[in-house]
Motif scaffolding. Structure first.
Motif, PDB file in Angstrom:
ATOM      1  N   LEU A 147       0.815  -1.224   0.000  1.00  0.00           N
ATOM      2  CA  LEU A 147       0.000   0.000   0.000  1.00  0.00           C
ATOM      3  C   LEU A 147       0.841   1.262   0.000  1.00  0.00           C
ATOM      4  O   LEU A 147       0.471   2.269  -0.594  1.00  0.00           O
ATOM      5  CB  LEU A 147      -0.911   0.025   1.237  1.00  0.00           C
ATOM      6  N   GLY A 148       1.974   1.247   0.736  1.00  0.00           N
ATOM      7  CA  GLY A 148       2.778   2.452   0.873  1.00  0.00           C
ATOM      8  C   GLY A 148       3.338   2.584   2.272  1.00  0.00           C
ATOM      9  O   GLY A 148       3.418   1.602   3.020  1.00  0.00           O
ATOM     10  N   PRO A 149       3.698   3.779   2.684  1.00  0.00           N
ATOM     11  CA  PRO A 149       4.212   3.997   4.038  1.00  0.00           C
ATOM     12  C   PRO A 149       3.141   3.723   5.102  1.00  0.00           C
ATOM     13  O   PRO A 149       2.004   4.182   4.985  1.00  0.00           O
ATOM     14  CB  PRO A 149       4.624   5.470   4.033  1.00  0.00           C
ATOM     15  N   ILE A 150       3.519   2.969   6.123  1.00  0.00           N
ATOM     16  CA  ILE A 150       2.631   2.642   7.229  1.00  0.00           C
ATOM     17  C   ILE A 150       3.129   3.373   8.479  1.00  0.00           C
ATOM     18  O   ILE A 150       4.303   3.270   8.842  1.00  0.00           O
ATOM     19  CB  ILE A 150       2.596   1.124   7.487  1.00  0.00           C
ATOM     20  N   GLU A 160      -1.460  15.334  12.054  1.00  0.00           N
ATOM     21  CA  GLU A 160      -0.743  15.823  10.880  1.00  0.00           C
ATOM     22  C   GLU A 160      -0.131  14.669  10.095  1.00  0.00           C
ATOM     23  O   GLU A 160      -0.140  14.666   8.865  1.00  0.00           O
ATOM     24  CB  GLU A 160       0.346  16.808  11.327  1.00  0.00           C
ATOM     25  N   VAL A 161       0.393  13.694  10.820  1.00  0.00           N
ATOM     26  CA  VAL A 161       1.014  12.540  10.167  1.00  0.00           C
ATOM     27  C   VAL A 161      -0.049  11.630   9.559  1.00  0.00           C
ATOM     28  O   VAL A 161       0.062  11.219   8.402  1.00  0.00           O
ATOM     29  CB  VAL A 161       1.882  11.753  11.169  1.00  0.00           C
ATOM     30  N   VAL A 162      -1.085  11.311  10.331  1.00  0.00           N
ATOM     31  CA  VAL A 162      -2.138  10.431   9.831  1.00  0.00           C
ATOM     32  C   VAL A 162      -2.781  11.013   8.572  1.00  0.00           C
ATOM     33  O   VAL A 162      -3.100  10.284   7.623  1.00  0.00           O
ATOM     34  CB  VAL A 162      -3.209  10.181  10.921  1.00  0.00           C
ATOM     35  N   GLY A 188      -1.560   3.731   5.748  1.00  0.00           N
ATOM     36  CA  GLY A 188      -2.144   2.859   6.749  1.00  0.00           C
ATOM     37  C   GLY A 188      -1.579   3.209   8.111  1.00  0.00           C
ATOM     38  O   GLY A 188      -0.508   3.817   8.209  1.00  0.00           O
ATOM     39  N   VAL A 189      -2.315   2.852   9.165  1.00  0.00           N
ATOM     40  CA  VAL A 189      -1.909   3.200  10.528  1.00  0.00           C
ATOM     41  C   VAL A 189      -2.081   1.986  11.426  1.00  0.00           C
ATOM     42  O   VAL A 189      -3.122   1.317  11.402  1.00  0.00           O
ATOM     43  CB  VAL A 189      -2.758   4.365  11.096  1.00  0.00           C
ATOM     44  N   GLN A 214     -11.415   9.398   9.259  1.00  0.00           N
ATOM     45  CA  GLN A 214     -11.676  10.656   8.561  1.00  0.00           C
ATOM     46  C   GLN A 214     -10.854  10.768   7.284  1.00  0.00           C
ATOM     47  O   GLN A 214     -11.262  11.423   6.329  1.00  0.00           O
ATOM     48  CB  GLN A 214     -11.366  11.828   9.492  1.00  0.00           C
ATOM     49  N   ASN A 215      -9.686  10.095   7.289  1.00  0.00           N
ATOM     50  CA  ASN A 215      -8.806  10.135   6.121  1.00  0.00           C
ATOM     51  C   ASN A 215      -8.890   8.854   5.287  1.00  0.00           C
ATOM     52  O   ASN A 215      -8.089   8.669   4.362  1.00  0.00           O
ATOM     53  CB  ASN A 215      -7.365  10.374   6.570  1.00  0.00           C
ATOM     54  N   LEU A 216      -9.841   7.981   5.622  1.00  0.00           N
ATOM     55  CA  LEU A 216     -10.095   6.742   4.880  1.00  0.00           C
ATOM     56  C   LEU A 216      -8.835   5.888   4.737  1.00  0.00           C
ATOM     57  O   LEU A 216      -8.490   5.416   3.650  1.00  0.00           O
ATOM     58  CB  LEU A 216     -10.683   7.066   3.500  1.00  0.00           C
ATOM     59  N   LYS A 217      -8.188   5.679   5.870  1.00  0.00           N
ATOM     60  CA  LYS A 217      -6.967   4.870   5.872  1.00  0.00           C
ATOM     61  C   LYS A 217      -7.152   3.663   6.787  1.00  0.00           C
ATOM     62  O   LYS A 217      -7.682   3.791   7.896  1.00  0.00           O
ATOM     63  CB  LYS A 217      -5.775   5.714   6.327  1.00  0.00           C
TER      64      LYS A 217
END
Length: 453
Positions: A121-124, A192-194, A201-202, A220-223
């Motif tokens: 997906l990318g950076p987690i 800010e990071v999320v 992804g988190v 809220q950021n659909l992650k």
């Protein structure tokens, strides 16, 4: 502004790490994305080679990393050594198995062929706790790096040295710059990071409150998120158990990491027929544990990680006693430097007492009695947590009872522990999603359907 490393054995500050400003954070996250663009195309042979190198470094520096953990958060030194070795095992496990876990899955369809790809997906972004400062990070980092993602770590504010050491570990192993980065920021900058476009992804291990806050931001950021939150694990003792062995493991399960573990046994639910014998043996075994310098191999119980944590735990004990619980052992703050708290046993506990209703993050065991196995299951499930549980009885009976327990992990005649080969996570207020095993590596990938005609 900075975070500080405080030695819990003495209370002395020995290191500080300044917070990053918004510009530095943006540069760090941009670097993560740029690295991801090339890392996702790196073949499995190279990923495997680098992850094996990380495992080699971990094994080679067991003593160095263990002592850093002890100095920052106080766990007994031999447990710290074991944590480093476990991290090396996880790196080896995912380096050896990720290719198989992520191979295309052939599916039936109306086309000539259909299959599912598992693409990164990318950076987690990982928000990690202090109690297992290496293991909690490696169990997120190893599978995600092998999957082609990259990692950005916000570690707990009292283990900054571990955060730096982990970034240096991956850099020395040969991972590209930006594949794994530690950032230092205040909690109010987490949004800010999320919300940054680079983050895809988190994952968070921490308190229920922190999980709710981060899940809201991510939503809220659909992650996508994985949350491993608090626990108040039941330890169910039935009258057909091996009592001496069960008591021995009860001590181990409650005091591991100085009692500061989400999956430590916390609520001891004991069948009436052996209740008195269990309490007597448990008390004697807890009283025999040596509290002292965590750097000493002879120490069983070191200090708690922070002063505020000890204060919270002591108040939980006091409030429970005020509500009618019986203090059998401990429960007094020792007169010595450092953040020590003794092994404490509280019996005759009820649902609404803090030591039974809340998560007790320290060396406090709460015991209650039940009439039979059915009542034991009811008491075990009467909790808003659902991380781990254990049941101590005959094997077949234990397996049957495990199906009725509301938890992400149930151990029969063994303490709850994480294993790279097994999925790990909770239900209810203990969170959602899974780490470790092939289930964990699939949390932050794009399960992409490819249909061919």
């Amino acid at each position: 502004m900075s975070i500080r490393s405080v030695n819990p054995t003495t209370g002395d500050v020995f290191a500080e790490y300044p917070y990053m400003d918004s510009e530095t954070i943006d540069q760090t996250l941009t670097r993560a994305w740029e690295t991801y663009e090339s890392w996702k195309q790196t073949d499995f042979d190279e990923r495997t080679r680098l992850m094996h190198k990380a495992a080699h470094i971990l094994r080679d520096r067991v003593e160095e990393y263990a002592r850093l953990m002890v100095k920052e958060m106080g766990k007994p030194i031999e447990q710290a050594r074991g944590e480093v070795r476990k991290c090396a095992w996880a790196c080896e496990y995912f380096s050896d198995n990720a290719r198989e876990f992520l191979q295309n899955e052939e599916m039936q369809s109306d086309g000539s062929r259909a299959f599912v790809r598992f693409d990164p997906l990318g950076p987690i972004f990982a928000v990690m706790p202090w109690n297992f400062p290496f293991w909690q990070v490696i169990r997120f980092a190893a599978p995600n790096l092998m999957a082609g993602n990259v990692g950005v770590l916000k570690h707990s504010h009292n283990v900054g040295g571990c955060a730096v050491a982990l970034q240096e570990l991956f850099e020395e192993a040969g991972f590209p710059e930006g594949a794994f980065q530690s950032i230092f920021l205040s909690n109010d900058m987490t949004d800010e990071v999320v919300g940054h476009t680079a983050i895809r992804g988190v994952t968070l291990t921490g308190s229920v409150g922190a999980g709710r806050a981060v899940a809201k931001l991510a939503g809220q950021n659909l992650k996508p998120t994985v949350l491993e939150l608090g626990g108040s694990d039941p330890f169910i003792v039935l009258d057909d158990c091996n009592l001496d062995y069960t008591v021995e493991q009860a001590v181990r399960g409650r005091l591991i990491n100085n009692g500061q573990s989400c999956i430590a046994a916390k609520r001891f639910i004991v069948e009436e027929g052996i209740y008195n014998d269990f309490v007597e043996k448990f008390r004697d075994a807890l009283a025999g544990q040596t509290m002292g310098d965590p750097m000493d191999d002879a120490t069983d119980l070191g200090p708690m990680a922070r002063l505020d944590l000890r204060t919270t735990l002591h108040k939980q004990v006091q409030r429970s006693v005020d509500q009618g619980a019986k203090l059998v052992l401990g429960g007094e703050i020792p007169e010595r430097e450092g953040f020590y708290y003794p092994a404490t046993l509280v019996t005759e506990c009820e649902y609404d007492m803090p030591v039974f209703d809340e998560e007790t993050f320290g060396p406090v065991a709460a015991v209650t009695r039940v009439q039979d196995a059915d009542e034991a299951i009811d008491v075990a499930n009467h909790s808003h947590f659902g991380l781990g549980a254990s049941v101590w009885t005959s094997t077949d009976r234990g397996v049957d009872l495990a199906a009725r327990i509301e938890a992400g992990h149930v151990s029969v005649n063994g303490i709850v522990k994480s294993d790279p080969r097994l999925p790990f996570g909770g239900v209810k207020d203990s969170g959602y999603g899974r780490e470790l095993s092939h289930h964990g590596i699939h949390e932050f990938v794009n399960k992409k359907t490819v249909w061919v005609k």
